[in-house]
Motif scaffolding. Structure first.
Motif, mmCIF file in Angstrom:
data_model
loop_
_atom_site.group_PDB
_atom_site.id
_atom_site.type_symbol
_atom_site.label_atom_id
_atom_site.label_comp_id
_atom_site.label_asym_id
_atom_site.label_seq_id
_atom_site.Cartn_x
_atom_site.Cartn_y
_atom_site.Cartn_z
ATOM 1 N N ALA A 147 25.137 -29.448 28.686
ATOM 2 C CA ALA A 147 24.501 -30.730 28.386
ATOM 3 C C ALA A 147 24.736 -31.735 29.497
ATOM 4 O O ALA A 147 23.847 -32.540 29.827
ATOM 5 N N LEU A 148 25.926 -31.717 30.110
ATOM 6 C CA LEU A 148 26.200 -32.622 31.234
ATOM 7 C C LEU A 148 25.297 -32.301 32.424
ATOM 8 O O LEU A 148 24.752 -33.206 33.070
ATOM 9 N N TYR A 149 25.134 -31.019 32.719
ATOM 10 C CA TYR A 149 24.238 -30.628 33.808
ATOM 11 C C TYR A 149 22.811 -31.114 33.554
ATOM 12 O O TYR A 149 22.146 -31.655 34.450
ATOM 13 N N VAL A 166 32.339 -39.597 30.102
ATOM 14 C CA VAL A 166 32.510 -39.215 28.689
ATOM 15 C C VAL A 166 33.108 -37.817 28.583
ATOM 16 O O VAL A 166 34.054 -37.573 27.800
ATOM 17 N N VAL A 167 32.592 -36.876 29.376
ATOM 18 C CA VAL A 167 33.114 -35.512 29.316
ATOM 19 C C VAL A 167 34.550 -35.463 29.826
ATOM 20 O O VAL A 167 35.408 -34.754 29.267
ATOM 21 N N GLU A 168 34.839 -36.222 30.875
ATOM 22 C CA GLU A 168 36.198 -36.225 31.412
ATOM 23 C C GLU A 168 37.192 -36.808 30.411
ATOM 24 O O GLU A 168 38.334 -36.328 30.293
ATOM 25 N N THR A 192 38.494 -30.138 34.870
ATOM 26 C CA THR A 192 37.900 -31.253 35.605
ATOM 27 C C THR A 192 37.019 -30.740 36.758
ATOM 28 O O THR A 192 35.942 -31.292 37.034
ATOM 29 N N ALA A 193 37.465 -29.691 37.428
ATOM 30 C CA ALA A 193 36.640 -29.105 38.504
ATOM 31 C C ALA A 193 35.321 -28.581 37.952
ATOM 32 O O ALA A 193 34.254 -28.729 38.580
ATOM 33 N N MET A 194 35.360 -27.974 36.767
ATOM 34 C CA MET A 194 34.110 -27.500 36.168
ATOM 35 C C MET A 194 33.196 -28.655 35.792
ATOM 36 O O MET A 194 31.967 -28.577 35.936
#
Length: 445
Positions: A147-149, A166-168, A192-194
């Motif tokens: 969803a972030l992508y 938000v994801v972080e 976090t890298a992903m």
């Protein structure tokens, strides 16, 4: 810009697909030689160890081609299906209701991620927060990265940063709750890298799509400009041919009418003059046909007449003056300066200007009128001055002016000149212009 990029986007894609499909049909019909098989993606041959491997690769290639033609929703439904299957096969029976519900809440919104990417991201983030509150760990959390992508690929940079934050924050909360004691940093850095990778890939997809859209728009604009230039060229060529035909037909018909009238008038008093006039009519008609074939020769590739007869120029003005004298308009010609350096197109313009001016004098002046043509040639310009001594009757306001003088103005403007046509102070009519022979005039011509 390459030739492919200069074409409109949709037209280029259609042509490329047709080319690929044609190549595929040809290659499928040809037998494999030496275990070599062409691949569509790479555009170069792929070498197998033996013909058996080449034949075994055919179903894989065919499946890949069929998979590329599947609708996007099929690919979007694949991940939710796998996540639900994983939950159904790995969870204990008493955990299934909660796990299935949370997995469905996380994964099923991905089916609409292409239609409403931001809304889907919000729904997935809300489901992930509910999952964190219920303290349930699920593999379906990967849906948050998808969803972030999608959100990054369909929003601006500010929206990407907000979605990534938000994801972080969710990654931080998940690591604080579920990371083993003393091992917080490693999973936090990895996840976090992903997150960063998903956001960067989405941003790159958005930038690439915008770049391709700009290329398509530019290609479409170039195509419109090319079509407009082609239409302008066609209109200009049509105007040129119309102007040439007007000058040829008007001049020669005016001369033929004048000669015919003179022959009718002198048929009883002077048969010799009548014969000479009729021969001149015949010669004028042949000249008119030759000029018409020459003017229209550019439209036919099999017309040799234009090569046999060069374009008229300053050297033919003397014959034109003799023709006008025979038609009843005594004409005196004066040419000052050499004209060998004058381009053929400029000489044709001079000839047509003099021809049209003398034709107008023949048509609109009373008998006894005399005309004078003066041409001055220099290294940079050609000056044309045509005058006559006859008074012209005033034209009614409703009578159209025709195409003679406007055509002369267009011819003169092609060489940077301004045509002046009007009555002279001492009586009569005059036409004067100056054609420039420098680079600007030649280019405009």
């Amino acid at each position: 810009m390459t030739e492919a990029a200069a074409e409109p986007g949709h037209a280029h894609q259609v042509r490329r697909r047709l080319r690929y499909r044609g190549l595929e049909r040809e290659r499928d019909q040809e037998p494999d030689r030496g275990g070599v098989r062409w691949t569509r993606a790479a555009g170069r041959p792929t070498t197998y160890a033996d013909p058996v491997s080449a034949r075994a690769a055919r179903p894989v290639a065919a499946a890949g081609r069929r998979g590329s033609r599947l609708p996007p929703v099929v690919g979007d439904a694949l991940l939710p299906a796998l996540l639900l299957a994983n939950v159904l096969t790995t969870r204990a029976p008493h955990e299934l209701p909660v796990a299935v519900a949370l997995t469905a809440a996380l994964a099923l919104p991905l089916l609409w991620r292409r239609r409403a990417p931001l809304a889907v991201f919000g729904a997935v983030a809300a489901a992930a927060f509910v999952q964190w509150l219920m303290d349930v760990q699920l593999p379906a959390d990967v849906a948050l990265l998808v969803a972030l992508y999608t959100a990054a690929a369909n929003s601006d940079r500010r929206g990407t940063l907000l979605a990534g934050a938000v994801v972080e924050a969710g990654v931080l909360l998940a690591c604080l709750r579920w990371a083993t004691e003393g091992a917080f940093l490693t999973p936090f850095v990895a996840v976090t890298a992903m997150v960063v990778a998903a956001a960067v890939l989405g941003e790159n997809a958005r930038t690439t799509r915008a770049y391709l859209a700009a290329l398509e728009e530019r290609a479409a604009r170039l195509e419109r400009e090319h079509e407009q230039q082609a239409r302008l060229a066609v209109a200009e060529e049509r105007t040129r041919i119309t102007r040439e035909m007007h000058d040829i037909v008007t001049h020669n018909l005016s001369v033929m009418v004048a000669l015919t009238d003179a022959a009718v008038y002198a048929q009883h008093r002077s048969p010799d003059k009548t014969t000479a006039a009729m021969l001149q009519v015949s010669e004028t008609g042949r000249q008119a046909l030759t000029d018409m074939r020459r003017a229209l020769g550019v439209l036919r590739t099999d017309e040799p007449d234009a090569e046999r007869h060069p374009l008229p120029g300053i050297a033919q003005l003397e014959a034109l003056a003799d023709q006008m004298c025979a038609a009843g308009l005594p004409t005196r010609l004066e040419v000052h300066g050499g004209h060998a350096h004058v381009p053929a197109t400029a000489q044709l313009t001079v000839y047509r200007l003099v021809q049209e001016a003398l034709t107008n004098a023949l048509k609109h002046t009373p008998p006894g009128t005399r005309a004078k043509v003066r041409v001055r040639c220099s290294t940079t310009a050609v000056t044309v001055d045509v005058t006559d001594s006859g008074a012209r009757p005033p034209r009614p306001a409703a009578t159209p002016s025709g195409h003679g003088i406007p055509g002369m103005r267009e011819r003169s403007a092609a060489y940077g000149g301004t045509l002046h046509a009007g009555p002279l102070p001492g009586g009569g009519w005059g036409v004067r212009t100056r054609l420039l022979l420098d680079g600007a005039g030649a280019e405009s011509a």
